[in-house]
Write a protein that holds these residues in place. Structure first.
Motif, PDB file in Angstrom:
ATOM      1  N   CYS A 112       0.862  -1.177   0.000  1.00 27.60           N
ATOM      2  CA  CYS A 112       0.000   0.000   0.000  1.00 27.60           C
ATOM      3  C   CYS A 112       0.906   1.238   0.000  1.00 27.60           C
ATOM      4  O   CYS A 112       1.775   1.362   0.873  1.00 27.60           O
ATOM      5  CB  CYS A 112      -0.889   0.019   1.236  1.00 27.60           C
ATOM      6  SG  CYS A 112      -1.906  -1.462   1.446  1.00 27.60           S
ATOM      7  N   LYS A 120      -2.491   0.538  -4.628  1.00 25.75           N
ATOM      8  CA  LYS A 120      -2.217  -0.821  -4.144  1.00 25.75           C
ATOM      9  C   LYS A 120      -1.379  -1.524  -5.203  1.00 25.75           C
ATOM     10  O   LYS A 120      -1.685  -1.457  -6.398  1.00 25.75           O
ATOM     11  CB  LYS A 120      -3.530  -1.572  -3.943  1.00 25.75           C
ATOM     12  CG  LYS A 120      -3.369  -3.062  -3.665  1.00 25.75           C
ATOM     13  CD  LYS A 120      -4.733  -3.748  -3.634  1.00 25.75           C
ATOM     14  CE  LYS A 120      -4.631  -5.242  -3.513  1.00 25.75           C
ATOM     15  NZ  LYS A 120      -5.958  -5.874  -3.462  1.00 25.75           N
ATOM     16  N   CYS A 155      -5.401  -3.169   0.867  1.00 25.33           N
ATOM     17  CA  CYS A 155      -5.251  -1.781   1.329  1.00 25.33           C
ATOM     18  C   CYS A 155      -6.621  -1.213   1.635  1.00 25.33           C
ATOM     19  O   CYS A 155      -7.569  -1.415   0.864  1.00 25.33           O
ATOM     20  CB  CYS A 155      -4.583  -0.933   0.246  1.00 25.33           C
ATOM     21  SG  CYS A 155      -2.981  -1.566  -0.316  1.00 25.33           S
TER      22      CYS A 155
END
Length: 136
Positions: free
Chosen positions: A27, A36, A133
């Motif tokens: 992330c 991501k 994420c």
């Protein structure tokens, strides 16, 4: 009907082999831009994609190369991996990812015009098991 059963069997076997693949999620943020990174590796094959926070779809990445460096005997190796960003079947930009152990130390995007965006790992964006994420 037999063809459908055969296709489903091959598909199921493919999915079961992917269950043994190594997956990596990162992330990253650069200012208000969040992205991501996903990589899956198995049997010498690396596939990846990036997905920007507000995008509906992921952008596929084409693996170029990985370089390994052994920093010291008591630390894990560091890996620098280069990827081509593919949009509509053409290279649209380049990503460089540097990791050591479970941490990322570099995640850069370079456009075809040469503009570089340096992202930083966003530790607070990972979900509990670091598999996705979660942008807040």
């Amino acid at each position: 009907m037999k063809a459908l059963v055969a296709i489903l069997s091959v598909f199921t076997m493919s999915l079961s082999s992917l269950a043994h693949a190594s997956e990596t999620v990162g992330c990253f943020s650069a200012g208000k831009t969040n992205v991501k990174f996903f990589q899956m590796s198995q049997d010498g094959l690396d596939i990846g994609y990036v997905k920007y926070e507000h995008s509906k779809s992921a952008i596929p990445l084409f693996f170029v190369k990985t370089e390994e460096e052994q920093d010291s005997a008591d630390r894990p190796s560091s890996f620098t991996t280069d990827w081509n960003e593919m949009v509509n079947g053409k290279i649209n930009g380049y990503y460089t990812v540097m990791s050591q152990g479970a941490r990322f130390y570099q995640f850069d995007y370079k456009s075809l015009k040469g503009k570089v965006t340096e992202f930083s790992e966003n530790i607070g964006a990972y979900n509990d098991d670091r598999s996705d994420c979660v942008w807040k």
